[in-house]
Design a protein around this motif. Structure first.
Motif, short mmCIF file in Angstrom:
data_model
loop_
_atom_site.label_atom_id
_atom_site.label_comp_id
_atom_site.label_asym_id
_atom_site.label_seq_id
_atom_site.Cartn_x
_atom_site.Cartn_y
_atom_site.Cartn_z
N TYR A 177 48.00 62.43 77.11
CA TYR A 177 49.66 62.66 77.62
C TYR A 177 49.73 64.09 76.40
N TRP A 178 50.19 63.40 75.23
CA TRP A 178 50.27 64.70 74.30
C TRP A 178 49.64 65.55 74.31
N LEU A 179 48.44 66.19 75.14
CA LEU A 179 47.82 66.93 74.73
C LEU A 179 48.04 67.92 76.32
N PHE A 180 48.10 66.97 77.28
CA PHE A 180 48.75 67.65 77.95
C PHE A 180 49.64 68.25 78.72
N LEU A 181 50.81 67.60 77.07
CA LEU A 181 52.11 68.04 77.40
C LEU A 181 52.16 69.50 76.69
N VAL A 182 51.10 69.89 75.50
CA VAL A 182 51.04 71.23 74.95
C VAL A 182 50.42 72.14 76.09
N SER A 183 49.61 71.34 76.48
CA SER A 183 48.79 72.29 77.66
C SER A 183 51.06 73.40 78.47
N ALA A 184 51.34 72.04 78.63
CA ALA A 184 52.63 72.18 80.01
C ALA A 184 53.39 73.98 79.32
N PHE A 185 52.82 73.17 78.16
CA PHE A 185 54.51 74.32 76.82
C PHE A 185 53.84 75.66 76.95
N VAL A 186 52.70 75.40 76.77
CA VAL A 186 51.68 76.84 76.81
C VAL A 186 51.96 78.02 78.07
N ALA A 187 51.63 76.87 78.96
CA ALA A 187 51.60 77.23 80.94
C ALA A 187 53.32 77.95 80.82
N ILE A 188 53.95 77.42 80.18
CA ILE A 188 55.23 77.94 80.50
C ILE A 188 55.68 79.26 79.45
N ALA A 189 55.44 79.50 78.24
CA ALA A 189 55.38 80.38 77.03
C ALA A 189 54.83 81.21 77.94
N SER A 190 53.37 81.75 78.33
CA SER A 190 52.45 81.95 79.13
C SER A 190 53.41 82.91 80.19
N LEU A 191 54.02 81.91 81.21
CA LEU A 191 54.61 82.28 82.09
C LEU A 191 56.42 82.76 81.28
N LEU A 192 56.45 82.32 80.69
CA LEU A 192 57.95 83.15 79.65
C LEU A 192 57.97 84.78 78.95
N ILE A 193 56.46 84.92 79.12
CA ILE A 193 56.16 86.12 78.64
C ILE A 193 55.77 86.94 79.25
N GLY A 194 55.81 87.06 81.25
CA GLY A 194 55.26 87.53 81.68
C GLY A 194 54.09 86.78 82.07
N GLY A 195 53.87 85.98 81.60
CA GLY A 195 52.98 85.23 82.65
C GLY A 195 51.29 86.21 83.23
N TYR A 196 50.09 85.46 83.79
CA TYR A 196 49.16 86.19 84.49
C TYR A 196 49.40 87.02 85.90
N GLY A 197 48.57 87.33 86.30
CA GLY A 197 48.71 88.40 87.73
C GLY A 197 47.35 88.91 87.91
N GLY A 198 46.50 88.26 87.77
CA GLY A 198 45.24 88.27 88.54
C GLY A 198 44.89 86.99 89.47
N ALA A 199 45.43 86.24 90.20
CA ALA A 199 45.11 85.26 90.87
C ALA A 199 44.61 83.58 89.88
N TRP A 200 44.85 83.19 90.69
CA TRP A 200 44.35 81.71 90.14
C TRP A 200 42.99 81.29 89.35
N THR A 201 42.56 82.44 89.85
CA THR A 201 40.90 81.94 90.02
C THR A 201 40.01 82.95 88.69
N LEU A 202 41.43 83.88 88.14
CA LEU A 202 41.21 84.41 87.51
C LEU A 202 39.81 84.92 87.31
N TYR A 203 39.73 85.72 88.40
CA TYR A 203 37.92 86.87 87.93
C TYR A 203 38.00 87.61 87.27
N PRO A 204 37.15 87.71 86.67
CA PRO A 204 36.76 88.45 85.83
C PRO A 204 35.88 90.00 86.55
N PRO A 205 36.55 91.34 85.79
CA PRO A 205 37.05 91.67 84.79
C PRO A 205 37.89 92.01 85.15
N LEU A 206 38.84 91.70 85.86
CA LEU A 206 39.97 91.68 85.51
C LEU A 206 40.81 91.95 84.55
#
Ligand code: CU
Ligand code: CU
Lengths: 342, 203, 566
Positions: C113-142
């Motif tokens: 659970y605590w690892l999961f909670l850390v991952s949730a915080f990292v996700a929120i941190a990502s969102l706070l600095i603008g998030g990622y905008g290349g679709a949830w599938t994360l396709y490279p090269p984008l």
């Protein structure tokens, strides 16, 4: 028998609904294989929607019929294990599901073979190289006297794919940067454009299909379609939309920007009408997310009669030979991709 | 704070052995992903990959294979001693295993350093392996660093595991844990047996 | 020896509620974290749906829009569906349903659970600095190479965004989340295999336990390639390695394979637990055995196996070998057979039952109806040529929301209403439960049913606004109105969930104490107190029969608990 009659009536109604559905919501198909795809979609609808309706009706019926009441009898003890009659019936229905699956596959696969698996034709076709980049499509013809790619008489245009009717067109698609997707809705042609590979797909626009489009007149073939007109008017509108309203500080500015937008919309509508939108001018979209400008990445498909197409190309050759310098860029895998130097 | 339920073994397989096998199964799929990626890259550029495999040091790879196999032998020994409760021998065998893991890492480092210095995996690396068509070979080095690096990380993880187990078993309690550490170490060994031919023996 | 004997030390607040190793507390932690993340994901949807319906307002820029839809997708899949369906209810149900006091490895459970909670915080941190905008599938090269680190900006060859960018953080968060669930999942499996009550054979395991464990197995064997792919992608972003850079021999489509090899089975990872909840509710409230219990489980196993060889149906037009596409379409369409069998079993369970329409039952029936629609619309997408038309259009959006929303909201709510009295120990209000259901059911259909229409016309996804200037065919009626209908309906759905959470919180404080077995169900968790104390059982149960002996003709009572002798 009465139940059967009711069932048939419902079924006929649904048939009508489905054909109405397809007629209402498909964009006009203009490609030679598009009809087969539309038909498959209707067939699937005819198979799955009745199945869905039957299941839901059963659920609703059971819930009403077997609702728990005071003093009602106990539920039936039925585990559905060995020897259960209902289980056998369900097994048969599973068999029917399987059979219907196979029917769908049998209809779908031949069309796929025709569209994608069959070797792309090379004789008597119009070859167009498509290079996608953020956030535009470049189209590249090699029609000049030498008939070769990457020479000075090539034609390159951005945002406009002009093609002759009743002739096979082969698109050789590659990307300059990220993955894009060529989605010509009226052609039923969609293909991801992947950097590092060249993917070839063909299509053919049938004259008969164009002329079947609602409101198409024979004289429409003679009207000149001017994509630059569309693009420049569109650009004006996009800039008004995106910047002015967003940046408006006072209510008055905002109001003005909105009025500008309204005017621009009317202007654009006129331009579209003049350019036969939906009759000989069709939209092409990038359907794969490719960055911040993905929402506006589009191109236009213009269908011409053969002679008009030839003329147009000839004129372009003369203009473009001066305008563009063509660079043949050899990518890592020896396949060449190209892009215009501005 | 144990209870009868906590120690229940319905399947008669101890829960430690059960979970370690499940860990191994999950890890195998992760390595599977990396190896499939390598194979797909290779499929596109077989000749170049075969050519580049000459630039990896076969004798160092072979040495490391021997080192790991020997270490596996010692962890088996440790398990034996644990079963016979010969604690001193068991502790020594576990230390030898950890030591051999260290040898493996040293050899690996000696192998990696010049390649990293030449910038393989980041630039075209032509300074290191001459001028063949540079670009496709890039993925050979990438997979090389990725898979052997990931394996190296698992060697370190295995060493830490054995050390932790060593701490908990040195006084003679929890002796069954030696077996768990051993299963994990065998898995690390097995992955190397897969990687060795991929990068050192092809051609 | 009784569990209660050692259960009641006075643990401090931290030990009891924060760093607890008790499976019920951990389950509650997962549930609450998941619900908070659900509201976050929903808030993102409010943002981008409003932009989409009223593009003139220019609420979001292109990259802000991209980032909102991407983060919505990632959050809903990884931080809502997974924790609520698999982790929270896995934790609640597995030990209580198999009759033991806790997980096999309680500490590991807490770490998960605590690892999961850390991952949730990292996700929120990502969102706070603008998030990622290349679709949830994360396709490279984008995803591999961007100049604007956050919102999905322009691609610049050779320039990498580094670790502290929205994209890198969200990839890290996904990787952490996966590891957390691997650890948690292993624990579930070991617990089920080893710690069952005496007499409980695998066919005496309740359906939902089967399904959660099956989900864990599917997850374990499908997620590995994505872990490898995520690490490779992270190296591409931070070191500039070029695993997926076509200019250096890398292959962008390789990532798609690694992603979808996990991506398709992932649907079943969240679906199976949800079907488990629904199965439990349906048998209990129909007072009938689950129809064809063994066959349903075999069908689920067949479907899981098939799920590993259908992934490329997400890539029919991605540039894969068209011959391979034929192979994948065949298995994809065939997968409808086991699922049809499972659905028919649910429907057959209702037949000649004694059906009580409680809140939980309504949500369960709602699940079957909406998920069926999601299933049948999937046929269009699994079939080669119709997928060419529908791929990356709103048809796909509508379809997968007709699978994911039933799975997460309808299935999740079934479970929450069904087990609320047990694990919270309070009674909720049936009236508000039903109000919640009907508003949600109607508004959900009003969002996504109309969406099939623009989808059929080819309205493509992830567009911040269909303007006359760019996509005139989509800017006209009825499509513009349909977008507004969907958006307004979504606001209603969102508000309904706010009403629900208020209802739950009020009942948590003021509800009357729940009895042991309010639904008269057979499985073992109903023999614990409500809520179960630390250690769960006063005396550990012994199991004498299967979980679904309802309405047995020879008995007066219409249920027969698993642990009742005789
Ligand atoms: Cu795009
Ligand atoms: Cu799928």
């Amino acid at each position: 028998m009465r139940l059967m009659g009711k069932f048939l009536a419902v079924f006929t109604l649904m048939l009508l609904a489905v054909s109405g559905y397809s007629g209402l919501f498909f964009l006009d198909n203009i490609s030679s294989y598009g009809q087969a795809i539309d038909n498959l979609i209707i067939l699937v609808t005819l198979i799955v929607m009745p199945a869905f309706v039957i299941c839901v009706s059963l659920i609703v019926y059971f819930v009403i019929r077997y609702k728990r009441r005071e003093g009602a009898e106990k539920a039936l003890y039925e585990t559905g294990g060995h020897g259960s009659k209902l289980a056998k019936k369900i097994l048969i229905i599973d068999g029917i599901v399987l059979a219907l699956d196979i029917v769908i596959l049998f209809v779908a696969i031949p069309t796929w073979m025709e569209m994608e698996v069959k070797k792309v034709p090379t004789q008597g076709v119009v070859d167009v190289r498509v290079t996608a980049r953020q956030f535009d499509f470049d189209f590249h013809y090699a029609p000049g006297p030498d008939g070769k790619w990457f020479t000075k008489d090539d034609v390159k245009i951005t945002g406009e794919l002009r093609i002759p009717v009743d002739k096979k067109v082969v698109l050789h698609m590659t990307s300059f940067d990220v993955i894009h997707d060529f989605w010509a809705k009226n052609l039923r042609l969609k293909q991801d454009i992947v950097p590092g590979r060249t993917i070839s797909r063909w299509f053919q626009v049938n004259k008969s299909l164009i002329e079947k489009i609602h409101g198409f007149k024979a004289t429409d073939w003679d009207t000149k379609v001017n994509v630059r007109d569309v693009i420049s008017n569109g650009n004006v509108m996009t800039s008004i939309l995106a910047d002015d309203i967003h940046n408006a500080k006072t209510e008055k500015d905002k109001k003005e920007a909105k009025e500008d937008l309204k005017d621009a919309k009317e202007e654009l509508e006129k331009v579209y009408k003049k350019n036969l939108l939906g009759k000989r001018l069709f939209e092409i979209a990038c359907a794969e997310i490719c960055g911040s400008g993905h929402y506006k990445m589009n191109a236009w498909l213009v269908v011409e009669k053969q002679d008009a197409f030839d003329q147009w190309l000839k004129k372009k050759v003369a203009v473009n030979a001066k305008k563009y310098e063509v660079v043949a860029h050899h990518s890592s895998q020896g396949k060449s991709i190209s892009f215009p130097i501005k | 704070m144990s209870s009868e339920a906590r120690t229940m073994t319905f399947s008669e397989v101890p829960k430690g052995r059960l979970i370690i096998w499940l860990v191994v199964a999950g890890e195998m799929v992760i390595f599977g992903g990396g190896i499939v990626a390598y194979l797909l890259y290779r499929l596109n550029h077989i000749e170049i990959f075969d050519y580049l495999a000459r630039f990896t040091s076969t004798w160092m790879g072979a040495l490391n294979t021997v080192v790991l196999l020997t270490s596996s032998f010692f962890i088996v020994k440790a398990h034996d001693y644990a079963a016979r409760k010969e604690l001193k021998k068991m502790r020594n065998a576990m230390f030898v295993t950890i030591g051999l893991g260290g040898v493996f890492l040293v050899v690996k480092t000696i192998e990696w350093v010049p390649k990293i210095k030449a910038g393989l995996g980041l630039n075209d690396g032509s300074a290191f392996w001459g001028k063949v068509s540079a670009a496709p070979g890039h993925t050979f080095w990438l997979s090389y660093f990725f898979l052997t690096g990931m394996h190296g990380a698992h060697v370190i993880l295995g060493m830490i595991t054995i050390f932790i187990v060593w701490l908990s078993v040195r006084k003679g309690q929890n002796l069954h844990r030696v077996e768990m550490a051993g299963i994990y170490w065998h898995f690390v060994d097995l992955v190397w047996i897969f990687l060795f031919p991929l990068f050192y023996l092809s051609r | 020896m009784s569990a209660a004997a050692h259960g009641h030390h006075d643990l401090g607040f931290f030990k009891k509620y924060m760093f607890s190793t008790d499976h019920k507390v951990i389950g509650m932690q997962y549930l609450i974290t998941g619900i908070i993340m659900a509201f976050l994901g929903g808030y993102l949807a409010v943002k981008f749906r409003s932009q989409l319906a009223f593009p003139e307002l220019a609420l979001l820029s292109g990259s802000e829009y991209n980032s909102s839809v991407t983060m919505h997708g990632l959050i809903m899949v990884f931080w809502v569906a997974m924790p609520i369906l698999v982790a929270a209810f896995g934790n609640f149900l597995i030990p209580t349903m198999i009759g033991c006091d806790d997980m096999a490895y309680p500490t590991l459970n807490m770490i998960s659970y605590w690892l999961f909670l850390v991952s949730a915080f990292v996700a929120i941190a990502s969102l706070l600095i603008g998030g990622y905008g290349g679709a949830w599938t994360l396709y490279p090269p984008l995803s591999a190479n961007m100049a604007e680190a956050s919102g999905g900006g322009a691609y610049v060859i050779g320039k990498v965004p580094g670790l502290f960018s929205g994209g890198s953080l969200i990839i890290t968060a996904v990787a952490l989340e996966i590891i957390a669930f691997l650890i948690g999942g292993l624990n579930f499996l070991v617990t089920t295999i080893n710690m069952r009550a005496p007499g409980m054979s695998i066919w005496d395991l309740p359906f939902v336990v089967w399904m959660i464990d099956l989900a864990v197995v599917v997850f374990m064997f499908s997620v590995g390639p994505l872990v490898a792919g995520a690490i490779m992608l992270l190296f591409d972003r931070t070191l500039g390695t070029g695993f997926f850079d076509p200019n250096r021999g890398g292959d962008p489509i390789l990532f798609q394979h690694l992603f979808w090899f996990f991506g398709h089975p992932e649907v079943y990872v969240v679906l199976f637990p949800s079907m488990g909840f629904v199965g439990e509710a349906i048998t209990t409230f129909s007072r009938k055995p689950l129809f064809g219990f063994k066959k349903v489980i075999w069908a689920a196993i067949v479907a899981s196996i098939l799920s590993f060889i259908v992934w490329a149906h997400h890539q029919f037009i991605a540039g894969i070998d068209p011959h391979a596409a034929v192979f994948f379409t065949i298995f994809t369409v065939l997968i409808s057979v086991p699922f049809a069998a499972m659905m028919f079993s649910f429907i057959a369970t209702l037949w000649k039952g004694s059906i009580e329409l409680t809140s939980a039952m309504l949500w369960a029936l709602g699940f079957i109806i909406t998920f069926l629609f999601g299933g049948v619309t999937g046929i269009y997408l699994g079939t080669l040529t119709s997928d060419v038309v529908f791929h990356d259009t709103y048809f796909v959006v509508a379809h997968f929301h007709y699978t994911f929303v039933p799975i997460t909201i309808f299935g999740g709510m079934t479970a929450i209403y069904f087990w609320f009295p047990k694990f919270v120990g309070k009674n909720f209000s049936e009236f508000w439960g039903k109000v919640h259901f009907w508003i949600s059911f109607i508004s959900f259909n009003a969002i996504f049913l109309p969406m099939f229409i623009p989808g059929t016309a080819g309205q493509h996804r992830r567009i911040a606004g269909y303007t006359e200037a760019t996509f005139p065919a989509m800017a006209v009626e009825p499509y513009a109105t349909i977008r507004i209908i969907s958006t307004v309906a979504f606001w209603v759905l969102f508000i309904a969930q706010v009403i629900w959470i208020i209802h739950m919180i009020v009942k948590f404080y003021t509800g009357e104490k729940a009895v042991k077995n309010p639904w008269k169900a057979n499985t073992l968790e109903w023999t614990c107190d409500s809520p179960p104390p630390h250690g769960n059982f006063a005396t550990y149960p012994t199991v004498y029969r299967g979980p679904y002996e309802y309405s047995v003709p020879s008995r007066d009572s219409d249920y027969w608990p698993q642990d009742e002798k005789g």
